[in-house]
Each structure stands twice: as C-alpha cells, then as structure tokens.
Design a protein around this motif. Sequence first.
Motif, short mmCIF file in Angstrom:
data_model
loop_
_atom_site.label_atom_id
_atom_site.label_comp_id
_atom_site.label_asym_id
_atom_site.label_seq_id
_atom_site.Cartn_x
_atom_site.Cartn_y
_atom_site.Cartn_z
N ARG A 177 0.85 -1.20 0.00
CA ARG A 177 0.00 0.00 0.00
C ARG A 177 0.88 1.25 0.00
NH1 ARG A 177 -4.83 1.56 -1.54
NH2 ARG A 177 -5.63 -0.45 -0.77
N VAL A 178 0.79 2.03 -1.11
CA VAL A 178 1.60 3.24 -1.28
C VAL A 178 0.67 4.44 -1.34
CG1 VAL A 178 3.18 4.50 -2.81
CG2 VAL A 178 3.48 2.04 -2.45
N SER A 179 1.04 5.49 -0.62
CA SER A 179 0.26 6.73 -0.64
C SER A 179 1.09 7.86 -1.26
CB SER A 179 -0.16 7.13 0.77
OG SER A 179 -0.96 6.13 1.36
N VAL A 180 0.42 8.70 -2.05
CA VAL A 180 1.07 9.87 -2.68
C VAL A 180 0.18 11.08 -2.39
CG1 VAL A 180 1.91 10.93 -4.80
CG2 VAL A 180 2.05 8.44 -4.52
N GLY A 181 0.73 12.07 -1.71
CA GLY A 181 -0.11 13.23 -1.40
C GLY A 181 0.64 14.33 -0.70
N SER A 182 -0.08 15.16 0.02
CA SER A 182 0.50 16.35 0.63
C SER A 182 1.50 15.99 1.72
CB SER A 182 -0.61 17.22 1.21
OG SER A 182 -1.21 16.57 2.32
N LEU A 183 2.40 16.92 1.99
CA LEU A 183 3.38 16.72 3.05
C LEU A 183 2.70 16.61 4.41
CD1 LEU A 183 6.26 19.18 1.97
CD2 LEU A 183 5.85 16.81 1.28
N ASP A 184 1.60 17.33 4.59
CA ASP A 184 0.85 17.26 5.86
C ASP A 184 0.27 15.87 6.07
OD1 ASP A 184 1.43 19.90 6.31
OD2 ASP A 184 -0.50 20.64 5.55
N TRP A 185 -0.16 15.25 4.97
CA TRP A 185 -0.71 13.89 5.05
C TRP A 185 0.37 12.91 5.50
CZ3 TRP A 185 -2.55 10.35 0.48
CH2 TRP A 185 -3.35 9.33 0.99
N GLU A 213 2.92 13.63 7.34
CA GLU A 213 3.16 13.87 8.77
C GLU A 213 2.05 13.25 9.62
OE1 GLU A 213 3.69 18.10 9.14
OE2 GLU A 213 5.88 17.92 8.95
N GLU A 214 0.80 13.33 9.11
CA GLU A 214 -0.31 12.69 9.82
C GLU A 214 -0.11 11.18 9.95
OE1 GLU A 214 -4.06 13.58 8.02
OE2 GLU A 214 -3.74 15.75 8.10
N ALA A 215 0.58 10.60 8.95
CA ALA A 215 0.85 9.16 8.95
C ALA A 215 2.02 8.79 9.86
CB ALA A 215 1.12 8.69 7.53
N GLY A 216 2.66 9.83 10.45
CA GLY A 216 3.71 9.56 11.42
C GLY A 216 5.12 9.68 10.91
N PHE A 217 5.29 10.28 9.72
CA PHE A 217 6.64 10.40 9.16
C PHE A 217 7.16 11.82 9.33
CE2 PHE A 217 4.55 7.03 6.61
CZ PHE A 217 5.38 5.96 6.98
N ALA A 218 8.46 11.94 9.61
CA ALA A 218 9.10 13.25 9.72
C ALA A 218 9.47 13.72 8.31
CB ALA A 218 10.34 13.16 10.59
N VAL A 219 8.90 14.84 7.89
CA VAL A 219 9.16 15.34 6.53
C VAL A 219 10.47 16.12 6.53
CG1 VAL A 219 8.34 16.89 4.72
CG2 VAL A 219 6.72 15.43 5.96
N MET A 259 4.77 16.41 -3.49
CA MET A 259 3.97 15.29 -3.03
C MET A 259 4.87 14.25 -2.39
SD MET A 259 1.49 14.96 -6.33
CE MET A 259 2.80 15.53 -7.42
N ALA A 260 4.56 13.91 -1.15
CA ALA A 260 5.32 12.87 -0.45
C ALA A 260 4.86 11.50 -0.93
CB ALA A 260 5.10 13.00 1.05
N VAL A 261 5.80 10.55 -0.99
CA VAL A 261 5.50 9.17 -1.39
C VAL A 261 5.88 8.28 -0.20
CG1 VAL A 261 5.91 7.38 -3.11
CG2 VAL A 261 6.13 9.79 -3.75
N PHE A 262 4.90 7.54 0.34
CA PHE A 262 5.18 6.74 1.52
C PHE A 262 4.30 5.49 1.56
CE2 PHE A 262 2.12 10.05 2.45
CZ PHE A 262 1.12 9.41 3.17
N SER A 263 4.83 4.46 2.22
CA SER A 263 4.07 3.23 2.45
C SER A 263 3.61 3.22 3.91
CB SER A 263 4.93 2.00 2.16
OG SER A 263 5.97 1.90 3.13
N GLU A 264 3.02 2.14 4.36
CA GLU A 264 2.59 2.06 5.75
C GLU A 264 3.79 1.98 6.69
OE1 GLU A 264 0.10 -1.35 5.69
OE2 GLU A 264 -1.66 -0.24 4.95
N MET A 265 4.95 1.59 6.13
CA MET A 265 6.13 1.34 6.96
C MET A 265 7.19 2.43 6.87
SD MET A 265 5.27 -1.45 8.38
CE MET A 265 6.82 -1.86 9.16
N GLU A 266 7.30 3.10 5.71
CA GLU A 266 8.44 4.01 5.52
C GLU A 266 8.13 5.14 4.55
OE1 GLU A 266 11.74 2.04 3.59
OE2 GLU A 266 10.40 0.84 2.35
N LEU A 267 8.94 6.21 4.67
CA LEU A 267 8.90 7.32 3.72
C LEU A 267 9.80 6.94 2.55
CD1 LEU A 267 7.93 10.26 3.20
CD2 LEU A 267 10.05 11.04 4.28
N ILE A 268 9.25 6.94 1.35
CA ILE A 268 9.98 6.48 0.16
C ILE A 268 10.69 7.63 -0.54
CG2 ILE A 268 9.68 5.43 -2.13
CD1 ILE A 268 7.28 3.90 -0.91
N GLY A 269 10.06 8.79 -0.59
CA GLY A 269 10.65 9.94 -1.26
C GLY A 269 9.60 10.99 -1.55
N ALA A 270 9.86 11.82 -2.54
CA ALA A 270 8.90 12.88 -2.91
C ALA A 270 9.10 13.26 -4.37
CB ALA A 270 9.09 14.11 -2.03
#
Length: 689
Positions: free
Chosen positions: A464-472, A474-480, A495-506
């Motif tokens: 599961r990969v999410s692509v969206g705002s930097l605020d999103w 941070e809401e998922a628990g990642f330090a931007v 747009m930040a790119v992240f999975s449930e486990m890690e921040l992938i990039g932007a």
Amino acid sequence: MQKTYRLENLSCTSCAAKFEKNIRAMPNIKDVSLNFGASKLMVDGNVSIEELEKAGAFDHIRVYPEKEKAPHVPFYKRRQTIETAISLVLLVLGIMVSFQAAETDPLAVGLFAGSMLVGGYHMFWTGLKNLVKFTFDMKTLMTIAIIGAAIIGEWREGAVVVFLFAISEMLEAFSMNKARQSIRGLMDLAPARALVQRDGVLIELDTEDVRIGDTMIVKPGQKIAMDGTVARGESSVNQAAITGESIPAAKHPGDEVFAGTMNEEGALEIMVTKRVEDTTIAKIIHLVEEAQAEKAPSQQFVDKFAKYYTPAIIVIAFLVALVPGFVTGNWELWIYQGLAVLVVGCPCALVVSTPVAIVTAIGNAARQGVLIKGGIHLEETGRIKAVAFDKTGTLTKGFPELADVLSEAGYTKKEVLKITASAEAMSQHPLARAITSQVPEPYSMKGFKSVTGKGVSALVNGVRVSVGSLDWAEEAGFAVPDEYRKLQESGKSVMAVFSEMELIGAVAVADAIRSESPAIIESLKGMGIEEVIMLTGDHPATAAAIASQIGVTDVRAGLMPEDKLSAIKELQAEYGPVAMVGDGVNDAPALAASSVGIAMGGAGTDAALETADIALMADDLEKLPYTIRLSRKTLRIIKENIIFALGLKIIALLLIIPGWLTLWIAIFADMGATLLVILNALRLVKIQK
C-alpha cells in the motif's frame, strides 16, 4: 424604470452619439447611458424596443433585452460586407470598360457611379446633411471630394476613394463585433441555473432566483453557478478562470468558491454569499465593459484636420473661380481653375495615407502569426513604455510538469518516480498526469483510492503506497525532511511518497517557464521598454521563483481580476501607454483597460483572446518584440505619408498665384501623392521577425 439592452450594428462613435441623442429627444425618457465599447444601452424611461430601433434606423441598429442572445450574423452576410463587395465588382467592371473605351464612356461612367452609390450612399447622405448644417467631418470631406471628382469627370478616381472608405468602415465594424464577443463569452461562463436545497427539498432554479444563504449542491464535473463558501464536502476546484492559478485548489468547509469555476472531484454543499449580479464573474463582466467604454477610438488627425481643411478648400475654390473672374472677365479660365482646386482638395492621398500603412502592417503581421484587430491598436503599440505579463500560460507553459524527484535511503530516484506513477495511474488530476506521462511502463497496481484534499493510495506490487500532501505524510507519522519543505517554499507542488512502513521519497511538480521567456524579457529591455512587470493570481513564492528565472524584478502576486485592473491603471499613471499580455478570463479586465491588450492565442480563453487588441496566434511569445518594432515603424510611415500628401497639395495650390494650375497638374499632384504614400507604406512588408 431603468432597463439594459444589448445592441447590434453599432460600429462607429459618431453613430453611437447620434443614436443616444435621438433617444434623449423621445418623450418619457429620464436618462440614457450608451456604452459604445460594450455595445450596451441603459435607458431610464418608458420606451419600447420598437421605438428604440426606430431611433437607430439610420444605421440599422438592432436592440435586444440584456438577457437575450442576439442572433449571430456571419461576416460575409453582413450588410456592409455585401455592399462593399458589390461596389468592388462595379469598380472593376468600370475600370475594364474605361481601358477598352475611355473613362468618359457612358457605360464606364455608369459603372463608376453605381460603385460610388452602392459603396457610399450612407456616407453621401451623412455628408450632404452635414453640409446643410455646416458641420465638417471626415464624411463631409469625402462627399465634397467625390462631388468634385465627378464634376471634372474623374469618375474612376472617385469610385476608388469610395471603395477604400467602404473597406475601412467594414473593417471597423468587424473589429468591434469581434471585440464584443468577449462579453458573450464571459456571460456564458457561469451556469444560468443552480441546484438548491430548500427546506430539505432539492429544486433547480434560475440563478436570478437564488437567494443569499441558500445551500447549493454541486456535483463532481459541474460548474459552480454562484459565489459562496463551502458548507460541507471536500474537493479540488479548477478556478483558473477567476484567479489564474494553473493547479486546481483544494476546497474544505469554510473556503470561498467562485461562480464559473469547475468542481473536479468531490461533491460540495455551498452556502451562497452573493446575488448573481454581485458574483466575481459578474464583476469581471462589468470591468471589461467599463474598460471598453474608456477605450473608445481616439479622434484621428485626418478627422480633426478635415474640420478646417474641407471648408478651406471650398472657400479657396469659390474665391479662385469668382474673384479673378470678376476682375478679368475670363470666367471660363477661372471656373476651370476653381474646379482644379477641388481636384487638389480631393483627399485621396490624405485618406489613404493612414489606412494603407495600417493595412500593409496588419497584413504583414498576419503572415507572421500576429492578429492585430485595428489600426488604433497598431499605433498605440508603437507608443508603449511598459509591458505587464500574466504568469500562468504566458511566461509559463500553463500546465504542470515534473520538476524534481527526491529519494530516501534504499530507493533510487527512478524507482521513486516509477512507484509514484504506478500509484497515480488511475488519477485524473493534472498533477498526476504530469508524473504518469514520464513513466511509460509502471508497476502493477490495484486497489486505487482517492482521498479528497490529501492525495491517492494504491497497492503497488502488493504494498500500500500513498502519494499526497506533506501534511498527510506527517499525519501518517513520518518526519518530513526540510529539503521537501524548501522545494514547496520555492513555489513547487511537492507530493510525499510513503508506504505504511516508511517514507519512500517525494516528487515536485511545477508550472514550467517557457524556454523563450528570459530572452523575450531581455529583448524588450533592449528595445527601450522602460519596465517589465509580472501580474499574477498565483502564490507570491511561486511568482518570485519564476520571476528570478526570467529576469523580471517587478512582481505583483496574489492578485484578483480587479487588482490586476488597478495595477494597470497605476502603471499607466506612471509610464503612460502600457501593454498587458495575458491568456485567461481573469486577465480580461486588465487586457481591456491597458493601452494595448495582447492575448496568447492558442492557450488563451475566448474571452481574453477577443477582449485583447492583439493576439499572438501560435502562442509564440517571440512575436511580441517583432510586433512592437512593426508598430513603431508604422507610426513613422504614417507621419511621413501625411506630410507627403499635404505637401504636394500645398505646392499645387501655390500654382494658382501665377494661374498655372491646370486639371492635369491637379490630377498629377493628387494621384502622385497617392502613389507616393502607397509605395512608402509598402516598405512595411520588409519588416520580419
């Protein structure tokens, strides 16, 4: 009772003034206001449409209620076009007959007379009435000239002059009708009906019947009909038509929305805050109409000069015929001299001096891909001291492009881009298309979800990969990282790119500048343009970033349409003539109020394109310096032509003193001056990009 009407066939300022005067003279009329530029009439009084049309019958003016659309008449079916075409056919036939026989051949004279009557009967009628009232304008000048030409047998010359005058009148009417189409385009931008919820019931109403405080329902893909604030729901709204922003704006409860903008994603419940006549788009329409009214055509030098020139020629002709005739008794000689003075007074060269230069320049510009809507705009362009640019779609391409890719540990930039494109594959958002277009073969994807106002998520290769705002993120628990924020502060959409486990990039997307923009700015400054300004509705950070790349130091960002209009007026007060270059509906008031409005053709909205005075047809900004050079050269040639035309006439008139002025010398002076100004004007053909 005050009523507003739209007008058709209102093509000249003098006709507008006469029409308004006729209405004021009617009984039960308290006040009249006629906006020539917008072809709009406001009448306070008890009067019918039939009575108003009777007041404008002299110029076939048609009157329609403001809300009713006037029928569109194609250019080739218009009365002026048909009359001018018939006049040309008769003129050509007359010339052919005169070459075979003689210019005084009855058939040739009949054809020339027919050409003059068909092409100039409106002019003759007005000119004769002006003569009776001792009012001397351009039509009086033309009428006297044609009568003089006919008296001495110069039928061919008279017919040519009438045809040239008919052409100029036809082009003026065509130009005004095209400009006025901008109002129709603006009026059609916002829907005429809205879906409203009242007392728990959904009803569809005309926008005139929607009240402040009503709740309006707008589904995805629908245009918003009224200004208001979002009461419930979240969505992306494309409001480029109002603010000029190239990227759709996220809307949440409490955010303001505008009539005429497009709801792209979620359903919205909107509380109406303005009546239909007070919406932002209604204000834009009003601003365009007012700006067009302020920009009524300026009185040309020849028109002003004719007030003195025409009566002077008439007086000189009578004096030459009568005074020496009384003194010498040789009436035949001095009547002949008086007729020769009328020929010298024939304003052929003077009349042609300006139009021939303008027509040549406009024809040259058309071949170069520049549409100039009239001579007044060509002349004004030659005088501009400052140029204001809209940003989106003018200095920039007007659509988002991939700008940066950032990767975290364990991923390459190529992998981040491919993962992002895979997650965005089902999205229709412009930002998503900017990314997916860069990856022809994405990973397998399923389980696509769109999270309104935040972004998208999907299963990419089972993750599961999410692509969206930097605020999103941070809401998922990642330090931007700060690097992401800095990109955002530079005006890019990150747009930040992240999975449930890690921040992938932007990935960062931006409205890319046109490659030619920096060179155009430098070229304008090199031509002596005193100031180049950027006016945009975009965020100040985005505007500043773009300006630094292209060499613009005066940046005014976050502007609404009325702010752009105010900025143009401030610039005009400081620099004098100012050009505005834009492409959107939000640019329309500024385009109309500027000394010269220049629209980007292909990317521009119809309203901006038709409101503008000049259109760069192929979206080629490099044509702007060429257009200014052409205009400056045209101004110089017009001045030279007027000097040539009047100079030769003065020399010919001086020959009256020794009695040497003959019809042949008079014809030579007149036709020689005409030929001279035409050849001088043809030099404009050589000006290239």
